[in-house]
Write a protein that holds these residues in place. Structure first.
Motif, PDB file in Angstrom:
ATOM      1  N   VAL A  78       0.980  -1.281   0.008  1.00 38.75           N
ATOM      2  CA  VAL A  78       0.224   0.011   0.015  1.00 38.75           C
ATOM      3  C   VAL A  78       0.799   1.166  -0.107  1.00 38.75           C
ATOM      4  CG1 VAL A  78      -2.094   1.203   1.318  1.00 38.75           C
ATOM      5  CG2 VAL A  78      -1.835  -1.329   1.429  1.00 38.75           C
ATOM      6  N   MET A  79       0.978   2.063  -1.201  1.00 36.83           N
ATOM      7  CA  MET A  79       1.789   3.389  -1.300  1.00 36.83           C
ATOM      8  C   MET A  79       0.814   4.495  -1.332  1.00 36.83           C
ATOM      9  SD  MET A  79       4.085   1.396  -4.368  1.00 36.83           S
ATOM     10  CE  MET A  79       5.107   3.003  -4.502  1.00 36.83           C
ATOM     11  N   HIS A  80       1.209   5.456  -0.710  1.00 34.11           N
ATOM     12  CA  HIS A  80       0.351   6.591  -0.675  1.00 34.11           C
ATOM     13  C   HIS A  80       1.195   8.011  -0.413  1.00 34.11           C
ATOM     14  CE1 HIS A  80      -3.983   7.119  -0.529  1.00 34.11           C
ATOM     15  NE2 HIS A  80      -3.482   8.672  -0.580  1.00 34.11           N
ATOM     16  N   GLY A  81       1.041   9.094  -0.916  1.00 36.04           N
ATOM     17  CA  GLY A  81       1.636  10.261  -0.639  1.00 36.04           C
ATOM     18  C   GLY A  81       0.940  11.009   0.367  1.00 36.04           C
ATOM     19  N   ASP A  82       1.876  11.683   1.295  1.00 35.13           N
ATOM     20  CA  ASP A  82       1.199  12.298   2.472  1.00 35.13           C
ATOM     21  C   ASP A  82       0.628  13.779   2.084  1.00 35.13           C
ATOM     22  OD1 ASP A  82       3.209  13.795   2.537  1.00 35.13           O
ATOM     23  OD2 ASP A  82       4.127  13.517   4.499  1.00 35.13           O
TER      24      ASP A  82
ATOM     25  N   ILE B 144      -6.410  14.506  -3.382  1.00 37.20           N
ATOM     26  CA  ILE B 144      -7.402  14.013  -3.958  1.00 37.20           C
ATOM     27  C   ILE B 144      -8.060  12.824  -3.283  1.00 37.20           C
ATOM     28  CG2 ILE B 144      -8.591  12.850  -6.032  1.00 37.20           C
ATOM     29  CD1 ILE B 144      -7.288  15.805  -6.292  1.00 37.20           C
ATOM     30  N   VAL B 145      -7.157  11.814  -2.537  1.00 35.73           N
ATOM     31  CA  VAL B 145      -7.584  10.856  -1.664  1.00 35.73           C
ATOM     32  C   VAL B 145      -6.860  10.867  -0.533  1.00 35.73           C
ATOM     33  CG1 VAL B 145      -7.710   8.198  -1.429  1.00 35.73           C
ATOM     34  CG2 VAL B 145      -8.061   9.231  -3.791  1.00 35.73           C
ATOM     35  N   PRO B 146      -7.203  11.539   0.453  1.00 42.62           N
ATOM     36  CA  PRO B 146      -6.305  11.961   1.702  1.00 42.62           C
ATOM     37  C   PRO B 146      -6.072  10.863   2.428  1.00 42.62           C
ATOM     38  CG  PRO B 146      -8.625  13.359   1.534  1.00 42.62           C
ATOM     39  CD  PRO B 146      -8.657  12.132   0.563  1.00 42.62           C
ATOM     40  N   VAL B 147      -4.590  10.785   2.793  1.00 38.96           N
ATOM     41  CA  VAL B 147      -3.966   9.549   3.175  1.00 38.96           C
ATOM     42  C   VAL B 147      -4.743   9.012   4.421  1.00 38.96           C
ATOM     43  CG1 VAL B 147      -2.174  10.806   4.373  1.00 38.96           C
ATOM     44  CG2 VAL B 147      -1.719   8.617   3.513  1.00 38.96           C
ATOM     45  N   ALA B 148      -4.917   9.958   5.562  1.00 34.83           N
ATOM     46  CA  ALA B 148      -5.588   9.424   6.768  1.00 34.83           C
ATOM     47  C   ALA B 148      -6.713   8.550   6.775  1.00 34.83           C
ATOM     48  CB  ALA B 148      -5.946  10.521   7.675  1.00 34.83           C
TER      49      ALA B 148
ATOM     50  N   SER C  71       2.068  -4.230   3.439  1.00 31.77           N
ATOM     51  CA  SER C  71       3.315  -3.373   3.730  1.00 31.77           C
ATOM     52  C   SER C  71       2.830  -2.022   3.660  1.00 31.77           C
ATOM     53  CB  SER C  71       4.724  -3.707   2.866  1.00 31.77           C
ATOM     54  OG  SER C  71       4.954  -5.115   3.240  1.00 31.77           O
ATOM     55  N   LEU C  72       3.154  -1.172   4.221  1.00 39.06           N
ATOM     56  CA  LEU C  72       2.523   0.291   4.020  1.00 39.06           C
ATOM     57  C   LEU C  72       3.585   1.137   3.941  1.00 39.06           C
ATOM     58  CD1 LEU C  72       0.275   2.435   4.218  1.00 39.06           C
ATOM     59  CD2 LEU C  72       0.534   2.465   6.655  1.00 39.06           C
ATOM     60  N   LYS C  73       3.553   2.192   2.910  1.00 43.58           N
ATOM     61  CA  LYS C  73       4.702   2.951   2.645  1.00 43.58           C
ATOM     62  C   LYS C  73       4.189   4.249   2.362  1.00 43.58           C
ATOM     63  CE  LYS C  73       8.476   0.363   2.098  1.00 43.58           C
ATOM     64  NZ  LYS C  73       9.771  -0.089   2.622  1.00 43.58           N
ATOM     65  N   ILE C  74       4.174   5.457   3.098  1.00 42.16           N
ATOM     66  CA  ILE C  74       3.896   6.784   2.935  1.00 42.16           C
ATOM     67  C   ILE C  74       4.939   7.653   2.583  1.00 42.16           C
ATOM     68  CG2 ILE C  74       2.709   8.607   4.156  1.00 42.16           C
ATOM     69  CD1 ILE C  74       1.051   6.178   4.057  1.00 42.16           C
ATOM     70  N   TYR C  75       4.728   8.395   1.507  1.00 44.95           N
ATOM     71  CA  TYR C  75       5.946   9.150   0.975  1.00 44.95           C
ATOM     72  C   TYR C  75       5.662  10.572   1.230  1.00 44.95           C
ATOM     73  CZ  TYR C  75       7.049   4.903  -1.419  1.00 44.95           C
ATOM     74  OH  TYR C  75       7.177   3.501  -1.921  1.00 44.95           O
ATOM     75  N   GLU C  76       6.645  11.231   1.943  1.00 45.29           N
ATOM     76  CA  GLU C  76       6.439  12.510   2.313  1.00 45.29           C
ATOM     77  C   GLU C  76       6.439  13.503   0.968  1.00 45.29           C
ATOM     78  OE1 GLU C  76       8.917  15.846   5.053  1.00 45.29           O
ATOM     79  OE2 GLU C  76       9.730  13.852   4.702  1.00 45.29           O
ATOM     80  N   LYS C  77       5.533  14.559   1.088  1.00 45.14           N
ATOM     81  CA  LYS C  77       5.319  15.160   0.212  1.00 45.14           C
ATOM     82  C   LYS C  77       4.903  14.827  -1.370  1.00 45.14           C
ATOM     83  CE  LYS C  77       7.868  19.129   2.329  1.00 45.14           C
ATOM     84  NZ  LYS C  77       9.187  20.087   2.246  1.00 45.14           N
ATOM     85  N   PHE C  78       4.531  13.575  -1.438  1.00 45.57           N
ATOM     86  CA  PHE C  78       4.139  13.187  -2.773  1.00 45.57           C
ATOM     87  C   PHE C  78       2.724  13.416  -3.033  1.00 45.57           C
ATOM     88  CE2 PHE C  78       7.410   9.263  -3.994  1.00 45.57           C
ATOM     89  CZ  PHE C  78       8.382  10.272  -3.744  1.00 45.57           C
TER      90      PHE C  78
END
Length: 276
Positions: free
Chosen positions: A221-225, A229-233, A247-254
């Motif tokens: 699961v990949m997401h930009g913080d 459009i789709v809020p990460v929280a 596995s969760l990957k959150i990317y800063e400012k993506f």
């Protein structure tokens, strides 16, 4: 053009590149785009020796502009038609945004025995809409606003959408690419207005909770913080908790359109997950 006929006679366009004996990767595009949105990933993995497949969702791109079936059940069934037509097995499914919901529903309902791994990028699951059970979701007025602007002036709305929040081009210091903006607009305008209008309900109101709970394959699961459009929280962390092997990957400012703006980072992460 290469097409497959779905059960309700809809012609679904697809691309199928690379060795037929190689492990296949199937890409699921976001709203309101087409398989062209995966160019950076398809070329990258083609160069790595994979078989890469992507389709245009019904009503989008080069697929039939039909009047009905613009919901997640039909979307997933159309994917199954492509997969079965090509007899794809040991497959990696990668979905972005609305395509993440489509991929999750496909894997949950049609993918048994065919799927090796799943990737959700900036994806809409578990549920975007604010409800009593999902109080942190987005209110229905947000999606009503999208429908209103689409119906009033689809061309302008899509240009503004790509020029601003989709790629984070509205952020201070951002350097918008006119080529990227116009390519997004081109893809969006290829599709049918009715399919895209109905698709808003499909991506915002579909609850994928039970789909996610039933998926047993390893899922990234990949997401930009900074996804506007789709809020990460209210998306990625909740999906990761529902999945059995995530596995969760959150990317800063993506931004939401991270597969384009940060294609190199995304591609390396995908390759690492696929080869692990």
């Amino acid at each position: 053009m290469t097409t497959v006929t779905a059960k309700d006679s809809v012609q679904v366009f697809y691309k199928d590149w690379g060795p037929k004996t190689a492990q296949p990767i199937v890409f699921h595009h976001g709203w309101p785009l087409s398989s062209d949105d995966w160019d950076a990933q398809m070329l990258y993995f083609l160069g790595k020796g994979y078989r890469v497949v992507a389709h245009d969702r019904r009503g989008h791109g080069r697929s039939s502009q039909v009047s009905d079936g613009h919901d997640m059940d039909h979307y997933a069934a159309d994917v199954a038609a492509v997969v079965e037509h090509l007899d794809l097995r040991d497959t990696i499914h990668i979905g972005h945004s609305t395509g993440g919901g489509e991929a999750a529903r496909y894997v949950a309902r049609h993918g048994k025995g065919r799927v090796a791994k799943l990737v959700l990028i900036g994806a809409v699951p578990p549920l975007m809409l604010k409800t009593a059970a999902n109080p942190s979701g987005l209110p229905i007025e947000v999606f009503d606003g999208i429908r209103k602007e689409l119906a009033a002036n689809r061309s302008k709305f899509y240009f503004d959408f790509a020029s601003g929040p989709f790629y984070g081009y509205n952020r201070p210091g951002a350097k918008p690419s006119q080529a990227v903006i116009w390519n997004w607009w081109r893809q969006a305008m290829m599709g049918g207005a009715n399919a895209q209008y109905d698709g808003v309900k499909a991506f915002s109101e579909t609850d994928f909770t039970e789909d996610l709970r039933s998926i047993t394959v390893p899922t990234l699961v990949m997401h930009g913080d900074d996804d506007q459009i789709v809020p990460v929280a209210d998306s990625a962390p909740l999906s990761a908790k529902l999945l059995k092997r995530s596995s969760l990957k959150i990317y800063e400012k993506f931004p939401h359109g991270m597969c384009t703006t940060h294609a190199d980072d995304v591609n390396v992460e995908l390759l690492s997950f696929i080869t692990a």
